[in-house]
Scaffold this motif. Structure first.
Motif, mmCIF file in Angstrom:
data_model
loop_
_atom_site.group_PDB
_atom_site.id
_atom_site.type_symbol
_atom_site.label_atom_id
_atom_site.label_comp_id
_atom_site.label_asym_id
_atom_site.label_seq_id
_atom_site.Cartn_x
_atom_site.Cartn_y
_atom_site.Cartn_z
ATOM 1 N N GLN A 79 -49.133 29.796 115.811
ATOM 2 C CA GLN A 79 -47.909 29.003 115.816
ATOM 3 C C GLN A 79 -46.927 29.512 114.763
ATOM 4 N N ILE A 80 -47.446 29.943 113.613
ATOM 5 C CA ILE A 80 -46.575 30.516 112.585
ATOM 6 C C ILE A 80 -45.939 31.805 113.096
ATOM 7 N N ALA A 81 -46.744 32.652 113.734
ATOM 8 C CA ALA A 81 -46.213 33.907 114.267
ATOM 9 C C ALA A 81 -45.158 33.656 115.338
ATOM 10 N N LEU A 82 -45.398 32.661 116.189
ATOM 11 C CA LEU A 82 -44.402 32.328 117.216
ATOM 12 C C LEU A 82 -43.113 31.835 116.563
ATOM 13 N N ALA A 83 -43.249 31.045 115.494
ATOM 14 C CA ALA A 83 -42.061 30.571 114.777
ATOM 15 C C ALA A 83 -41.298 31.739 114.158
ATOM 16 N N PHE A 84 -42.007 32.759 113.665
ATOM 17 C CA PHE A 84 -41.354 33.952 113.132
ATOM 18 C C PHE A 84 -40.509 34.629 114.204
ATOM 19 N N HIS A 85 -41.034 34.748 115.397
ATOM 20 C CA HIS A 85 -40.296 35.418 116.475
ATOM 21 C C HIS A 85 -39.122 34.570 116.947
ATOM 22 N N ASN A 86 -39.300 33.253 117.002
ATOM 23 C CA ASN A 86 -38.169 32.392 117.367
ATOM 24 C C ASN A 86 -37.075 32.463 116.296
ATOM 25 N N PHE A 87 -37.491 32.539 115.036
ATOM 26 C CA PHE A 87 -36.528 32.717 113.941
ATOM 27 C C PHE A 87 -35.780 34.043 114.115
ATOM 28 N N HIS A 88 -36.522 35.095 114.483
ATOM 29 C CA HIS A 88 -35.900 36.404 114.701
ATOM 30 C C HIS A 88 -34.895 36.344 115.843
ATOM 31 N N ASP A 89 -35.217 35.604 116.888
ATOM 32 C CA ASP A 89 -34.287 35.482 118.008
ATOM 33 C C ASP A 89 -32.988 34.801 117.589
ATOM 34 N N SER A 90 -33.096 33.891 116.624
ATOM 35 C CA SER A 90 -31.909 33.146 116.192
ATOM 36 C C SER A 90 -31.093 33.897 115.144
ATOM 37 N N TYR A 91 -31.754 34.590 114.223
ATOM 38 C CA TYR A 91 -31.054 35.213 113.090
ATOM 39 C C TYR A 91 -31.099 36.751 113.113
ATOM 40 N N ARG A 92 -31.741 37.331 114.112
ATOM 41 C CA ARG A 92 -31.857 38.777 114.239
ATOM 42 C C ARG A 92 -32.544 39.410 113.024
ATOM 43 N N GLN A 93 -33.480 38.688 112.460
ATOM 44 C CA GLN A 93 -34.288 39.184 111.357
ATOM 45 C C GLN A 93 -35.496 38.265 111.183
ATOM 46 N N PHE A 94 -36.557 38.805 110.602
ATOM 47 C CA PHE A 94 -37.716 37.986 110.304
ATOM 48 C C PHE A 94 -37.451 37.176 109.031
ATOM 49 N N PRO A 95 -38.073 36.004 108.914
ATOM 50 C CA PRO A 95 -37.919 35.240 107.666
ATOM 51 C C PRO A 95 -38.498 36.011 106.485
ATOM 52 N N HIS A 96 -37.884 35.826 105.326
ATOM 53 C CA HIS A 96 -38.275 36.533 104.112
ATOM 54 C C HIS A 96 -39.007 35.580 103.173
ATOM 55 N N SER A 97 -39.733 36.165 102.241
ATOM 56 C CA SER A 97 -40.483 35.356 101.288
ATOM 57 C C SER A 97 -39.577 34.545 100.371
ATOM 58 N N VAL A 98 -38.382 35.072 100.043
ATOM 59 C CA VAL A 98 -37.491 34.364 99.116
ATOM 60 C C VAL A 98 -36.045 34.312 99.598
ATOM 61 N N LYS A 99 -35.657 35.177 100.535
ATOM 62 C CA LYS A 99 -34.268 35.286 100.952
ATOM 63 C C LYS A 99 -33.982 34.415 102.167
ATOM 64 N N SER A 100 -32.865 33.709 102.113
ATOM 65 C CA SER A 100 -32.417 32.909 103.242
ATOM 66 C C SER A 100 -31.282 33.638 103.953
ATOM 67 N N PRO A 101 -31.195 33.555 105.275
ATOM 68 C CA PRO A 101 -30.082 34.197 105.992
ATOM 69 C C PRO A 101 -28.750 33.492 105.760
ATOM 70 N N ASN A 102 -28.797 32.298 105.182
ATOM 71 C CA ASN A 102 -27.570 31.551 104.912
ATOM 72 C C ASN A 102 -27.055 31.903 103.522
#
Length: 889
Positions: free
Chosen positions: A704-727
């Motif tokens: 489920q975490i991995a699926l959330a990573f891919h859904n995040f990538h679909d929305s922001y065109r990048q994988f989530p980072h350990s400390v960096k926010s796309p905003n």
């Protein structure tokens, strides 16, 4: 009872037993095996039916009965159905009915011995009753055959109707639709060609066929939004991927064979519902989560109205009732792909398979009366001080009382006491009290049915109870001049009468206890409680509470569970039920039932005796079957030995059972020497099974975490980072665990997080206690706020310190690159911290929960178990995202 009548009657009983086992496996909260459990149940029913009319060797080993059946070449023999006791009826052998019936011939006791027989004279002209009895097999056979013929015709007509429905459909040629189907087929791994058709005879989508499946869409599908269309297509393709049409066909064959049996119809309906829920779990992934999918489904349900397509064909097509039931279940059930997990499927198959084999080996017994065994007097094996009832209320209807310290101190359990204490659930429960399980002298709990919620709890410890954590246990307050902790919702509160005692109950009863007033009790003032109160383990209930508990189990069509019907002879007659155990040099068990009158007690006694015979012989068949099974990865040697030993213990306990009634009270007693019980072996297998279950749950968490990573990538065109926010407006470092909250259906928690303050700011620090269960390893403490899953952070990893990666930046291949791993490290879940990695430094500590390795999610969304025997160079290659290493197979 004549031959065919006896066979059909026993076949119905076997079907009922197997269906009830399937009911238990498929009930919430377990729902073991998903749709596989009812499917295996229906296959077992078919297998039992096939063997019922074949001359398969099998026997009922009724050693507990004081009578014998001896077959010989003499056509008519005498038999004493109540050997060693005075017969109360006279019996005769009816040649036309092929069975023993009540007659005018008296049989003397003890006349039948091995190799001996007596004759019974039968007149040349059969009586009118005998002639009527002789017609029985013909009538029963005709009715049974007629029912099967009607059912077979219905099945055939249904298949023909679905074929005609397909012939009237029109193929759909739409580029957007074809592209959506192609993508979904790739996601689900489907290689079978699939036809897409539309029809005006259906108002919702349906799937037909197994070898060449087709998806039928209603004519108004073009009015659906893209999200609705994708959700519907994903649902229907999931049916094809799961092979659901073939399973439905198998279920309908079972229904034909047992058209008369409501439990078989229930199994068929339950299988269909579980198939729909499993397909819904797949569709929810593509719809952006369960809540969004539920809204899509609700909108489609409003558009859905049944259209007449022929009654027989409805067995293969969705109905409005199923649609509404899905909505109801989706609202109350957390969808999970683990419902079709490998372990659950095998557990259901093994359990139902063993039960089917055991039932096949049982032969229908002749009409008989169960001989009354020797009457055993109840012993009074008590342990330590009597239960303290001063502050305890039993108003819930069910009372459970135990003395944990006495139980764990017994010779039988002393060797596994440490294992019980080490269970995370136990340690988490006792941690706020500052005591261990071995310190608890008494624990009394009163439960309310049918919801099973505790309404009163009393705990007494041999050591002082520590200072209670107000944040976890309630808000401080005052009641009748005493300090209490009150829960914000409800009427329950907590009070410490002294340093070693703890009371949880309604404010009314706690106030009575504080003032020294008598608390009203019913169960613990009865003769039943007084007879059992010396034992260290007791469960006692009002008959009405048990009946309410079973009435809470509903079948899909809303009728009362048939389990209630099976137990009704005891539940209807008992005004109170109790069971108690002592675990000393002998493990002894006492069960008691109190009836309002002698007649009711006799009914309870007869039902209990019959149940013991049934249980004993079923356990014997299971043991023989289990011993003959080869060891497999699912049934390892250690597990097989423990299961065999457990069945052996059960058989010995069943063989030692004595049932006695006196007045309105029925007593069942049994015992076994503790030296004959391999507690250590059984406990070890239990712990290993629990660890395996936790590991499987952890795999699902990572998926489920991995699926959330891919859904995040679909929305922001990048994988989530350990400390960096796309905003860019987020001024403070933000953990990936916070960033993916909207993609794991935690929008409210995401909205509650303040991005204008650090993770340990005054607002955000309060969110630690609300950590999603997804971030916690199943064996961790339930109230833990530390995440057990982490990314690997470093220049070579998928999470480099100074930049974020896209999926196209992973040059080593997504299936070869680690993304998230299990980590037994103290990291508060909102803290932007993970595992630091550098190729010229030692590997960070990964895993720590499973012996031999750890689970890891890869960048392609897959989850694998990486063993400790893996070469370090191989593991470092997996950590690297673009190192160009070649990973061997």
């Amino acid at each position: 009872m004549n031959g065919i009548s006896s066979t059909l009657f026993w076949l119905a009983m076997q079907t009922t037993i197997l269906a009830l086992l399937t009911l238990v496996l498929g009930s919430r909260p377990w729902r073991i095996g998903g749709a596989w459990a009812p499917l295996f149940g229906l296959l077992g029913v078919s297998l039992i039916t096939a063997f019922a009319f074949l001359p398969v060797p099998g026997r009922w080993d009724l050693e507990s009965l004081d009578w014998k059946i001896v077959r010989s070449s003499i056509p008519v023999t005498s038999i004493d159905p109540l050997a060693h006791s005075e017969p109360t009826e006279s019996w005769k052998y009816d040649a036309m009915a092929e069975g023993w019936t009540l007659g005018e011939v008296d049989l003397a006791p003890n006349t039948l011995e091995s190799g001996a027989s007596n004759s019974i004279q039968i007149g040349a002209e059969p009586s009118a009753a005998s002639r009527l009895s002789g017609m029985g097999p013909t009538i029963v056979g005709c009715l049974f055959g007629l029912g099967m013929v009607v059912g077979t015709l219905r099945l055939l007509v249904g298949l023909i109707a679905t074929r005609r429905l397909l012939q009237s459909c029109r193929p759909i040629h739409d580029k957007q639709l074809e592209e959506a189907v192609t993508v979904l087929r790739a996601e689900l791994g489907l290689k079978t060609p699939i036809g897409i058709f539309e029809t005006d005879k259906l108002s919702t989508a349906a799937t037909l066929g197994s070898r060449r499946p087709v998806v039928l869409l209603p004519t108004h599908w073009r009015g659906w939004t893209e999200a609705e269309l994708n959700a519907v297509l994903a649902h229907e393709l999931a049916h094809i991927a799961h092979g659901d049409f073939a399973a439905v066909l198998i279920s309908q064959v079972s229904v034909v064979m047992h058209f008369y049996h409501p439990l078989v119809h229930w199994l068929s309906h339950r299988m269909r519902l579980e198939q729909e829920l499993a397909a819904d779990a797949v569709a929810a992934r593509f719809a952006g989560g369960q809540s969004k999918y539920l809204k899509v489904l609700a909108k489609l349900a409003l558009e859905h109205e049944d259209r007449f397509v022929g009654w027989p064909a409805r067995a293969f097509l969705p109905t409005r009732q199923t649609f509404l039931r899905r909505l109801e279940m989706l609202r109350d059930v957390k969808l999970s792909r683990s419902e079709r997990a490998y372990i659950g499927r095998w557990v259901a198959m093994v359990a139902i398979g063993l039960a089917s084999i055991a039932l096949i080996g049982m032969k229908p017994p002749m009409q008989q009366a169960i001989a009354q065994g020797a009457v055993a007097k109840l012993d009074s094996k008590g342990t330590g001080d009597p239960y303290d009832l001063r502050y305890f209320s039993d108003e819930g209807g069910i009372v459970i009382a135990m003395k944990p310290s006495a139980l764990l101190a017994s010779k039988a359990l002393s060797e596994v006491a440490g294992q019980f204490q080490a269970l995370p659930q136990v340690s988490a429960m006792l941690a706020p009290l500052g005591v261990e399980l071995k310190d608890m002298e008494q624990c009394l709990v009163s439960l309310r049915m049918p919801d099973g919620m505790p309404v009163s709890v009393y705990i007494r410890s041999s050591k002082p109870i520590g200072k209670l954590n107000n944040a976890l246990l309630g808000k401080p307050g005052m009641l009748a001049g005493a300090d209490i902790l009150a829960w914000p919702s409800g009427d329950l509160c907590l009070w410490k009468p002294d340093e070693r005692s703890l009371v949880i109950g309604s404010k009314r009863n706690v106030e009575r206890g504080i003032q020294g007033r008598q608390i009203q009790r019913q169960i613990t003032d009865t003769d039943l409680w007084k007879s059992l109160k010396e034992r260290p383990l007791i469960a006692i209930s009002e008959g009405g509470a048990i009946r309410n508990a079973f009435r809470g189990i509903r079948s899909p069509n809303g009728t009362v569970s048939l389990l209630m019907t099976t137990l009704s002879p005891i539940l209807d007659e008992a005004e109170a039920l109790g069971i108690a155990a002592s675990l000393e040099s002998d493990w002894s068990l006492v069960a008691m039932a109190k009836s309002t009158d002698v007649k009711g007690a006799e009914t309870i006694k007869e039902t209990t005796q019959a149940g013991v015979v049934l249980l004993k012989n079923a356990l014997r068949e299971w043991e023989r079957t289990l011993r003959s099974q080869p060891e497999t990865p699912v049934l390892a040697t250690e597990a097989k030995n423990a299961m065999t030993a457990t069945l052996s213990v059960g058989i010995k306990l069943a063989e030692a059972v004595k049932v006695h009634s006196e007045g309105g009270m029925v007593n069942l007693t049994t015992n076994i020497k503790s030296s004959e019980i391999p507690v250590g072996s059984i406990a070890n297998v239990f712990l290993q099974t629990r660890k395996a279950s936790a590991r499987t749950t952890s795999v699902n968490n990572l998926k489920q975490i991995a699926l959330a990573f891919h859904n995040f990538h679909d929305s922001y065109r990048q994988f989530p980072h350990s400390v960096k926010s796309p905003n860019p407006n987020h001024k403070h470092p933000v953990s990936w665990r916070v960033l993916i909250l909207p993609f794991i259906e935690q929008n409210a928690l995401y909205e509650a997080y303040r991005f204008d303050e650090p993770w340990d700011g005054p607002n955000n620090i309060q969110l630690l206690s609300k950590m999603p269960r997804l971030y916690r390893y199943p064996d961790a403490a339930p109230d833990s706020t530390e995440s057990n899953y982490a990314m690997l952070v470093g220049p070579e990893t998928i999470c480099p310190p100074n930049k974020t990666l896209r999926i196209t930046d992973i040059l080593d291949g997504t299936s070869n690159t680690l993304m998230v791993v299990e980590a037994k490290k103290s990291i508060p879940w909102t803290k932007p911290e993970d595992l630091d990695y550098s190729k010229d430094k030692p590997l960070p500590a990964m895993g720590g929960f499973s012996e031999g390795g750890f689970n890891a999610a890869f960048a392609d969304g897959s989850v694998r178990f990486l063993g400790t025997t893996m070469e370090e160079s191989m593991l470092r290659s997996m950590i690297s995202a673009s190192g160009g290493e070649v990973i061997g197979k």
